[in-house]
Design an enzyme around this catalytic site. Structure first.
Site, PDB file in Angstrom:
ATOM      1  N   TYR A 205       0.820  -1.213   0.000  1.00 19.88           N
ATOM      2  CA  TYR A 205       0.000   0.000   0.000  1.00 19.88           C
ATOM      3  C   TYR A 205       0.856   1.266   0.000  1.00 19.88           C
ATOM      4  O   TYR A 205       0.444   2.295  -0.516  1.00 19.88           O
ATOM      5  CB  TYR A 205      -0.904   0.033   1.237  1.00 19.88           C
ATOM      6  CG  TYR A 205      -2.247  -0.637   1.063  1.00 19.88           C
ATOM      7  CD1 TYR A 205      -2.343  -1.943   0.594  1.00 19.88           C
ATOM      8  CD2 TYR A 205      -3.413   0.044   1.392  1.00 19.88           C
ATOM      9  CE1 TYR A 205      -3.573  -2.552   0.455  1.00 19.88           C
ATOM     10  CE2 TYR A 205      -4.653  -0.563   1.259  1.00 19.88           C
ATOM     11  CZ  TYR A 205      -4.732  -1.853   0.790  1.00 19.88           C
ATOM     12  OH  TYR A 205      -5.960  -2.442   0.653  1.00 19.88           O
TER      13      TYR A 205
ATOM     14  N   LYS B  80       2.979 -15.375   2.783  1.00 15.84           N
ATOM     15  CA  LYS B  80       3.164 -16.033   1.478  1.00 15.84           C
ATOM     16  C   LYS B  80       4.662 -16.291   1.356  1.00 15.84           C
ATOM     17  O   LYS B  80       5.313 -15.850   0.415  1.00 15.84           O
ATOM     18  CB  LYS B  80       2.615 -15.122   0.363  1.00 15.84           C
ATOM     19  CG  LYS B  80       2.593 -15.744  -1.016  1.00 15.84           C
ATOM     20  CD  LYS B  80       1.588 -16.864  -1.205  1.00 15.84           C
ATOM     21  CE  LYS B  80       1.735 -17.502  -2.572  1.00 15.84           C
ATOM     22  NZ  LYS B  80       0.896 -18.734  -2.720  1.00 15.84           N
TER      23      LYS B  80
ATOM     24  N   ASP C  47      -3.143 -18.094   0.544  1.00 16.44           N
ATOM     25  CA  ASP C  47      -4.109 -18.753  -0.355  1.00 16.44           C
ATOM     26  C   ASP C  47      -4.857 -19.866   0.379  1.00 16.44           C
ATOM     27  O   ASP C  47      -6.081 -19.993   0.279  1.00 16.44           O
ATOM     28  CB  ASP C  47      -3.437 -19.264  -1.633  1.00 16.44           C
ATOM     29  CG  ASP C  47      -2.166 -20.062  -1.388  1.00 16.44           C
ATOM     30  OD1 ASP C  47      -1.676 -20.083  -0.241  1.00 16.44           O
ATOM     31  OD2 ASP C  47      -1.650 -20.667  -2.352  1.00 16.44           O
TER      32      ASP C  47
ATOM     33  N   ASP D 233      -6.645  -6.857   3.988  1.00 18.23           N
ATOM     34  CA  ASP D 233      -7.736  -6.194   3.269  1.00 18.23           C
ATOM     35  C   ASP D 233      -8.630  -7.240   2.622  1.00 18.23           C
ATOM     36  O   ASP D 233      -9.860  -7.220   2.762  1.00 18.23           O
ATOM     37  CB  ASP D 233      -7.150  -5.261   2.201  1.00 18.23           C
ATOM     38  CG  ASP D 233      -8.230  -4.566   1.384  1.00 18.23           C
ATOM     39  OD1 ASP D 233      -9.198  -4.077   1.995  1.00 18.23           O
ATOM     40  OD2 ASP D 233      -8.103  -4.524   0.151  1.00 18.23           O
TER      41      ASP D 233
ATOM     42  N   ASP E 170     -12.602  -8.815   3.982  1.00 15.52           N
ATOM     43  CA  ASP E 170     -13.833  -8.792   3.174  1.00 15.52           C
ATOM     44  C   ASP E 170     -14.409 -10.205   3.063  1.00 15.52           C
ATOM     45  O   ASP E 170     -15.622 -10.407   3.159  1.00 15.52           O
ATOM     46  CB  ASP E 170     -13.557  -8.261   1.756  1.00 15.52           C
ATOM     47  CG  ASP E 170     -13.836  -6.771   1.612  1.00 15.52           C
ATOM     48  OD1 ASP E 170     -13.630  -6.049   2.600  1.00 15.52           O
ATOM     49  OD2 ASP E 170     -14.253  -6.340   0.524  1.00 15.52           O
TER      50      ASP E 170
HETATM   51  C1  IPM Z   1     -10.591  -1.108   3.733  1.00 11.14           C
HETATM   52  C2  IPM Z   1     -10.777  -0.470   2.384  1.00 11.14           C
HETATM   53  C3  IPM Z   1      -9.595   0.450   2.111  1.00 11.14           C
HETATM   54  C4  IPM Z   1      -8.350  -0.388   2.102  1.00 11.14           C
HETATM   55  C5  IPM Z   1      -9.709   1.286   0.825  1.00 11.14           C
HETATM   56  C6  IPM Z   1     -10.964   2.118   0.820  1.00 11.14           C
HETATM   57  C7  IPM Z   1      -8.508   2.136   0.590  1.00 11.14           C
HETATM   58  O1  IPM Z   1     -10.922  -1.436   1.409  1.00 11.14           O
HETATM   59  O2  IPM Z   1     -10.520  -0.386   4.738  1.00 11.14           O
HETATM   60  O3  IPM Z   1     -10.524  -2.327   3.809  1.00 11.14           O
HETATM   61  O4  IPM Z   1      -7.986  -0.973   1.074  1.00 11.14           O
HETATM   62  O5  IPM Z   1      -7.697  -0.470   3.156  1.00 11.14           O
HETATM   63 MG    MG Z   2     -11.049  -3.411   2.151  1.00 10.69          MG
END
Ligand code: IPM
Ligand code: MG
Length: 353
Positions: free
Chosen positions: A138, A188, A220, A244, A248
């Site tokens: 990042y 990884k 993975d 990240d 999700d």
């Molecule tokens: C999160 C989001 C952010 C990230 C984006 C909006 C930059 O996806 O907080 O998970 O990638 O960290």
């Molecule tokens: Mg995210």
């Protein structure tokens, strides 16, 4: 308690409004809360030409905690990268050194059916993802796109220093200590040197936590195990990018990304609290967004920054009660059931509180 309110874009303002109603109730109940609002993300770009104006950053720095909505929207996707809304959240994390991101994924009993996975796989799930937030690909340099059309090159750099890895691993171990005492470090190392270093350091630190069982998993495989048998995990600790993606994925175990709160802490317990979901431009302004991730993020704020576990528990209990009453926003509603609005959910939590 000085709290900076940064609503941002899309559904950010709508869901933050519901959290603020609860803050107001807690204030009239005797909690000494002071709030100040500032624009961030696309809203700040529109108002001031900068997704993270100096005044907003200064407010975030002077506050004890930041309650953050969400940023981003298709309108801003064609702006130069340093003007895009995402720059605001990344800038806040970096500038305030909010390096330790705690993303709990818990399945509320009331919502075990809301996941696309079978209830017997997810019911009772309670995992915590500890994600590093200020390093990795990042922020690594060099980065960019060079060359002429036809032979362009895109490049980013995965980069972690030993101190960065150490401090997040310590957060991982301490978090595991307060929970089920099992820590899974995600890397990884079969391909990436940066994460070989990560694994080596995890091994070096482990003897300081003899009461915590440390295991390693490749990212993975971790992604696969999360949908195969997520309850095998207690605490996962990982870098910015893997965290990240995995968070999700983990959100879907709980039924909806609209349910997952997060805390991003610095070394002194100051923090930024935000739902892990984005600004959801497709449903923005319709009053149908789920405000619970935002409300639960506020609960985390009381627990982690202000040390008020009882207040956090009250808010979380009120969320449970609202869910138990059968109320569901569209993202968690059963097929055919009539979903409630953002404000109706907020009101139900408020009443339960
Ligand atoms: C999160 C989001 C952010 C990230 C984006 C909006 C930059 O996806 O907080 O998970 O990638 O960290
Ligand atoms: Mg995210």
């Amino acid at each position: 308690m000085k709290i900076a309110l940064l609503p941002g874009d899309g559904i950010g303002p709508e869901i933050l409004r519901e959290a603020v109603r609860i803050l107001e109730a807690l204030r009239s109940d005797g909690l000494k809360i002071e709030t100040e609002e500032a624009p961030v993300g696309g809203a700040a770009y529109d108002a001031a030409g900068d997704p993270l104006p100096p005044s907003t950053l200064a407010l975030a720095k002077s506050a004890d905690a930041v309650l953050f909505g969400a940023v981003g929207g298709p309108r801003y996707d064609t702006l130069p990268r340093d003007k895009r809304p995402e720059k605001a959240i990344l800038g806040l994390r970096k500038e305030c050194d909010f390096f330790a991101n705690l993303r709990p994924a818990t399945v509320f009993p009331e919502l075990a059916d809301a996941s696309t996975l079978k209830p017997e796989v997810v019911s009772g799930l309670d995992i915590m993802i500890v994600r590093e937030l200020t390093g990795d690909i990042y922020f690594g340099q060099p980065r960019g796109i060079t060359g002429e059309k036809g032979s362009r090159v895109g490049f980013n750099t995965m980069h972690y220093t030993e101190p960065q890895i150490r401090r997040i691993l310590h957060v991982g171990f301490r978090t595991a200590r307060q929970r089920g005492r099992r820590l899974t470090s995600v890397d990884k190392m079969n391909v990436l040197e940066t994460t070989q270093l990560w694994r080596d350091i995890a091994e070096e630190i482990a003897p300081e936590y003899p009461d915590v069982e440390l295991t390693h998993i490749l990212v993975d495989n971790c992604a696969m195990q999360l949908v195969r048998n997520p309850r095998q995990f207690d605490v996962l600790v990982t870098g910015n990018m893997f965290g990240d993606i995995l968070s999700d994925e983990a959100s879907m175990l709980t039924g909806s990304i609209g349910m997952l709160p997060s805390a991003s802490l610095d070394a002194n317990g100051k923090g930024l609290y935000e739902p892990i979901h984005g600004s959801a431009p497709d449903i923005a302004g319709k009053g149908v967004a789920n405000p619970l991730a935002q409300i639960l993020s506020m609960a985390m704020m009381f627990r982690y920054t202000f040390g008020l576990a009882d207040v956090a528990g009250r808010v979380e209990g009120a969320v449970r009660k609202a869910l138990a009453s059968g109320l569901r926003t569209a993202d968690i509603a059963a097929k055919g059931a009539k979903p409630c609005t953002t404000a109706e959910m907020g009101t139900a939590v408020l009443k339960a509180l």
